[in-house]
Design a protein around this motif. Structure first.
Motif, PDB file in Angstrom:
ATOM      1  N   LEU A  39       0.809  -1.217   0.000  1.00 56.35           N
ATOM      2  CA  LEU A  39       0.000   0.000   0.000  1.00 56.35           C
ATOM      3  C   LEU A  39       0.843   1.269   0.000  1.00 56.35           C
ATOM      4  O   LEU A  39       0.479   2.254  -0.656  1.00 56.35           O
ATOM      5  CB  LEU A  39      -0.931   0.001   1.221  1.00 56.35           C
ATOM      6  CG  LEU A  39      -2.025  -1.063   1.238  1.00 56.35           C
ATOM      7  CD1 LEU A  39      -2.837  -0.975   2.523  1.00 56.35           C
ATOM      8  CD2 LEU A  39      -2.940  -0.903   0.027  1.00 56.35           C
ATOM      9  N   ASN A  40       1.947   1.267   0.736  1.00 59.44           N
ATOM     10  CA  ASN A  40       2.743   2.482   0.865  1.00 59.44           C
ATOM     11  C   ASN A  40       3.240   3.020  -0.475  1.00 59.44           C
ATOM     12  O   ASN A  40       3.024   4.201  -0.786  1.00 59.44           O
ATOM     13  CB  ASN A  40       3.919   2.247   1.815  1.00 59.44           C
ATOM     14  CG  ASN A  40       4.679   3.507   2.106  1.00 59.44           C
ATOM     15  OD1 ASN A  40       4.119   4.500   2.557  1.00 59.44           O
ATOM     16  ND2 ASN A  40       5.974   3.483   1.836  1.00 59.44           N
ATOM     17  N   TYR A  66       6.581   5.257 -14.208  1.00 58.55           N
ATOM     18  CA  TYR A  66       7.911   5.854 -14.106  1.00 58.55           C
ATOM     19  C   TYR A  66       8.207   6.224 -12.656  1.00 58.55           C
ATOM     20  O   TYR A  66       9.287   5.953 -12.127  1.00 58.55           O
ATOM     21  CB  TYR A  66       7.978   7.090 -15.007  1.00 58.55           C
ATOM     22  CG  TYR A  66       9.316   7.783 -15.045  1.00 58.55           C
ATOM     23  CD1 TYR A  66      10.277   7.425 -15.994  1.00 58.55           C
ATOM     24  CD2 TYR A  66       9.628   8.802 -14.149  1.00 58.55           C
ATOM     25  CE1 TYR A  66      11.499   8.063 -16.045  1.00 58.55           C
ATOM     26  CE2 TYR A  66      10.859   9.441 -14.187  1.00 58.55           C
ATOM     27  CZ  TYR A  66      11.791   9.073 -15.143  1.00 58.55           C
ATOM     28  OH  TYR A  66      13.012   9.699 -15.181  1.00 58.55           O
ATOM     29  N   LEU A  67       7.226   6.817 -12.015  1.00 60.64           N
ATOM     30  CA  LEU A  67       7.378   7.255 -10.632  1.00 60.64           C
ATOM     31  C   LEU A  67       7.487   6.075  -9.676  1.00 60.64           C
ATOM     32  O   LEU A  67       8.362   6.040  -8.796  1.00 60.64           O
ATOM     33  CB  LEU A  67       6.190   8.132 -10.243  1.00 60.64           C
ATOM     34  CG  LEU A  67       6.158   8.700  -8.829  1.00 60.64           C
ATOM     35  CD1 LEU A  67       7.374   9.563  -8.565  1.00 60.64           C
ATOM     36  CD2 LEU A  67       4.881   9.498  -8.616  1.00 60.64           C
ATOM     37  N   LEU A  68       6.622   5.085  -9.835  1.00 60.43           N
ATOM     38  CA  LEU A  68       6.621   3.934  -8.936  1.00 60.43           C
ATOM     39  C   LEU A  68       7.914   3.138  -9.046  1.00 60.43           C
ATOM     40  O   LEU A  68       8.465   2.692  -8.035  1.00 60.43           O
ATOM     41  CB  LEU A  68       5.420   3.039  -9.233  1.00 60.43           C
ATOM     42  CG  LEU A  68       5.244   1.815  -8.325  1.00 60.43           C
ATOM     43  CD1 LEU A  68       5.155   2.236  -6.865  1.00 60.43           C
ATOM     44  CD2 LEU A  68       3.986   1.033  -8.728  1.00 60.43           C
ATOM     45  N   SER A  69       8.419   2.969 -10.264  1.00 59.97           N
ATOM     46  CA  SER A  69       9.681   2.240 -10.437  1.00 59.97           C
ATOM     47  C   SER A  69      10.831   2.976  -9.762  1.00 59.97           C
ATOM     48  O   SER A  69      11.727   2.355  -9.171  1.00 59.97           O
ATOM     49  CB  SER A  69       9.979   2.037 -11.931  1.00 59.97           C
ATOM     50  OG  SER A  69      10.089   3.282 -12.600  1.00 59.97           O
ATOM     51  N   LEU A 124       4.278  -2.995  -8.320  1.00 60.54           N
ATOM     52  CA  LEU A 124       4.546  -2.444  -9.651  1.00 60.54           C
ATOM     53  C   LEU A 124       3.928  -3.312 -10.741  1.00 60.54           C
ATOM     54  O   LEU A 124       3.305  -2.804 -11.681  1.00 60.54           O
ATOM     55  CB  LEU A 124       6.051  -2.312  -9.868  1.00 60.54           C
ATOM     56  CG  LEU A 124       6.503  -1.848 -11.260  1.00 60.54           C
ATOM     57  CD1 LEU A 124       5.939  -0.469 -11.588  1.00 60.54           C
ATOM     58  CD2 LEU A 124       8.030  -1.844 -11.353  1.00 60.54           C
ATOM     59  N   LEU A 125       4.068  -4.627 -10.613  1.00 58.00           N
ATOM     60  CA  LEU A 125       3.476  -5.536 -11.599  1.00 58.00           C
ATOM     61  C   LEU A 125       1.953  -5.412 -11.618  1.00 58.00           C
ATOM     62  O   LEU A 125       1.323  -5.420 -12.689  1.00 58.00           O
ATOM     63  CB  LEU A 125       3.879  -6.975 -11.291  1.00 58.00           C
ATOM     64  CG  LEU A 125       5.362  -7.330 -11.470  1.00 58.00           C
ATOM     65  CD1 LEU A 125       5.611  -8.767 -11.033  1.00 58.00           C
ATOM     66  CD2 LEU A 125       5.786  -7.136 -12.929  1.00 58.00           C
ATOM     67  N   LEU A 126       1.345  -5.278 -10.440  1.00 61.30           N
ATOM     68  CA  LEU A 126      -0.111  -5.133 -10.363  1.00 61.30           C
ATOM     69  C   LEU A 126      -0.575  -3.841 -11.026  1.00 61.30           C
ATOM     70  O   LEU A 126      -1.596  -3.825 -11.735  1.00 61.30           O
ATOM     71  CB  LEU A 126      -0.561  -5.162  -8.899  1.00 61.30           C
ATOM     72  CG  LEU A 126      -0.383  -6.487  -8.157  1.00 61.30           C
ATOM     73  CD1 LEU A 126      -0.754  -6.332  -6.686  1.00 61.30           C
ATOM     74  CD2 LEU A 126      -1.226  -7.580  -8.808  1.00 61.30           C
ATOM     75  N   VAL A 127       0.177  -2.763 -10.801  1.00 59.21           N
ATOM     76  CA  VAL A 127      -0.178  -1.483 -11.417  1.00 59.21           C
ATOM     77  C   VAL A 127      -0.026  -1.569 -12.936  1.00 59.21           C
ATOM     78  O   VAL A 127      -0.852  -1.036 -13.692  1.00 59.21           O
ATOM     79  CB  VAL A 127       0.696  -0.346 -10.848  1.00 59.21           C
ATOM     80  CG1 VAL A 127       0.485   0.946 -11.633  1.00 59.21           C
ATOM     81  CG2 VAL A 127       0.374  -0.128  -9.383  1.00 59.21           C
ATOM     82  N   MET A 128       1.025  -2.234 -13.407  1.00 65.75           N
ATOM     83  CA  MET A 128       1.235  -2.387 -14.845  1.00 65.75           C
ATOM     84  C   MET A 128       0.083  -3.159 -15.487  1.00 65.75           C
ATOM     85  O   MET A 128      -0.400  -2.795 -16.563  1.00 65.75           O
ATOM     86  CB  MET A 128       2.561  -3.099 -15.108  1.00 65.75           C
ATOM     87  CG  MET A 128       3.789  -2.277 -14.752  1.00 65.75           C
ATOM     88  SD  MET A 128       5.348  -3.158 -15.046  1.00 65.75           S
ATOM     89  CE  MET A 128       5.361  -3.216 -16.851  1.00 65.75           C
ATOM     90  N   MET A 129      -0.387  -4.203 -14.810  1.00 61.34           N
ATOM     91  CA  MET A 129      -1.516  -4.971 -15.340  1.00 61.34           C
ATOM     92  C   MET A 129      -2.806  -4.162 -15.279  1.00 61.34           C
ATOM     93  O   MET A 129      -3.636  -4.215 -16.198  1.00 61.34           O
ATOM     94  CB  MET A 129      -1.661  -6.283 -14.567  1.00 61.34           C
ATOM     95  CG  MET A 129      -0.552  -7.282 -14.856  1.00 61.34           C
ATOM     96  SD  MET A 129      -0.809  -8.897 -14.090  1.00 61.34           S
ATOM     97  CE  MET A 129      -0.457  -8.491 -12.371  1.00 61.34           C
ATOM     98  N   ALA A 130      -2.983  -3.383 -14.209  1.00 60.56           N
ATOM     99  CA  ALA A 130      -4.183  -2.562 -14.072  1.00 60.56           C
ATOM    100  C   ALA A 130      -4.231  -1.482 -15.148  1.00 60.56           C
ATOM    101  O   ALA A 130      -5.315  -1.126 -15.636  1.00 60.56           O
ATOM    102  CB  ALA A 130      -4.231  -1.927 -12.683  1.00 60.56           C
ATOM    103  N   MET A 131      -3.065  -0.952 -15.519  1.00 56.64           N
ATOM    104  CA  MET A 131      -2.997   0.088 -16.544  1.00 56.64           C
ATOM    105  C   MET A 131      -2.854  -0.500 -17.940  1.00 56.64           C
ATOM    106  O   MET A 131      -2.689   0.231 -18.914  1.00 56.64           O
ATOM    107  CB  MET A 131      -1.822   1.022 -16.251  1.00 56.64           C
ATOM    108  CG  MET A 131      -1.933   1.783 -14.941  1.00 56.64           C
ATOM    109  SD  MET A 131      -0.531   2.914 -14.643  1.00 56.64           S
ATOM    110  CE  MET A 131      -0.776   4.086 -15.991  1.00 56.64           C
ATOM    111  N   ARG A 132      -2.907  -1.837 -18.006  1.00 57.03           N
ATOM    112  CA  ARG A 132      -2.797  -2.551 -19.280  1.00 57.03           C
ATOM    113  C   ARG A 132      -1.504  -2.208 -20.018  1.00 57.03           C
ATOM    114  O   ARG A 132      -1.464  -2.102 -21.244  1.00 57.03           O
ATOM    115  CB  ARG A 132      -4.011  -2.261 -20.170  1.00 57.03           C
ATOM    116  CG  ARG A 132      -5.321  -2.749 -19.565  1.00 57.03           C
ATOM    117  CD  ARG A 132      -6.492  -2.501 -20.478  1.00 57.03           C
ATOM    118  NE  ARG A 132      -7.724  -3.013 -19.878  1.00 57.03           N
ATOM    119  CZ  ARG A 132      -8.921  -2.913 -20.464  1.00 57.03           C
ATOM    120  NH1 ARG A 132      -9.040  -2.318 -21.645  1.00 57.03           N
ATOM    121  NH2 ARG A 132      -9.994  -3.408 -19.852  1.00 57.03           N
ATOM    122  N   SER A 133      -0.456  -2.051 -19.241  1.00 54.23           N
ATOM    123  CA  SER A 133       0.856  -1.815 -19.819  1.00 54.23           C
ATOM    124  C   SER A 133       1.457  -3.150 -20.250  1.00 54.23           C
ATOM    125  O   SER A 133       1.288  -4.172 -19.574  1.00 54.23           O
ATOM    126  CB  SER A 133       1.770  -1.138 -18.797  1.00 54.23           C
ATOM    127  OG  SER A 133       3.065  -0.951 -19.311  1.00 54.23           O
TER     128      SER A 133
END
Length: 258
Positions: A39-40, A66-69, A124-133
């Motif tokens: 979460l953080n 970019y920011l999360l990585s 990061l992987l979850l966000v990438m999948m959520a954003m369909r990256s």
């Protein structure tokens, strides 16, 4: 060398207990516990994306990623080295009572931060999948920059833990240094906006090269160059050698200063 390896293997169960203890202490009495490691970075990404997305929207594609990585790399370095700095002083009672290889305390702090790093990497992987990256095959190369990051941080942590035993002011000075390092690492901003002189200064930061390698394989679908890899390996090995040298030269004096 074989003696050191045998000694490490002998105390490996203790290392596991130290890592487990560090994680339990960090999340003691926390309702969500280890879930905060997911979460953080996500919450910080949302806040910083809202603040900076308009500023850099023409320079960075997929700014949240970019920011999360960048957060993942820098937050691990900051957390692992800061906690390693107090590894010896924080375990003074145990060190005074029984013989334990003192470097285990530093390694345990870095390893406990590594577990948080893996949780943040999952985020990061979850966000990438959520954003369909697109998850390109280059993602499989991500362990290389991450492992270099861990070893580099271990080398820095060894230096800090040894120096802090004698000079406690380092703990306060290092927090100021981390603040400055935040702005000298391209976590938030793209390198393209930097003037030439500042670009060269930022590139001198070892974290910059490791972060660029990580972003290349994770979000740019690129393989980092051999030159980048060689530079990162050399910097990591140099800091590891210096770290262990400084630590072993000073460890016999720890008992007199803790």
């Amino acid at each position: 060398m074989s003696r050191y390896i045998q000694n490490f293997l002998k105390f490996r169960p203790l290392l596991s207990e130290l890592v487990s203890r560090d994680i339990k202490i960090k999340y003691r009495r926390s309702v969500l516990g280890v879930l905060w490691t997911l979460l953080n970075p996500l919450l910080m990404m949302i806040i910083l994306s809202v603040v900076f997305s308009n500023l850099f929207k023409f320079d960075v594609e997929n700014f949240p990623l970019y920011l999360l990585s960048g957060q993942i790399v820098f937050n691990f370095y900051s957390e692992s080295t800061s906690s390693a700095m107090s590894a010896i002083t924080g375990n003074a009672a145990l060190i005074k009572k029984v013989y334990v290889p003192k470097y285990l305390f530093v390694i345990s702090r870095v390893f406990s931060s590594f577990i948080n790093l893996m949780a943040s990497f999952t985020a990061l992987l979850l966000v990438m999948m959520a954003m369909r990256s697109e998850l390109h095959w280059t993602v499989m190369l991500s362990p290389i920059p991450l492992m270099l990051l861990v070893l580099f941080s271990l080398g820095v942590g060894m230096i800090l833990s040894a120096v802090t035993v004698k000079f406690r002011d380092i703990m306060h000075l290092y927090s100021v240094f981390l603040t400055a390092l935040t702005y000298l690492t391209p976590v938030i901003y793209p390198m393209s906006i930097l003037p030439g002189w500042l670009y060269k200064i930022v590139m001198l930061n070892p974290l910059t090269n490791i972060l660029m390698m990580f972003r290349d394989v994770m979000i740019n679908n690129m393989v980092f160059s051999i030159g980048q890899l060689i530079v990162a390996v050399v910097e990591t090995v140099v800091f590891l050698i210096i770290g262990f040298y400084v630590f072993y030269r000073n460890q016999d004096q720890f008992i007199l200063n803790i």
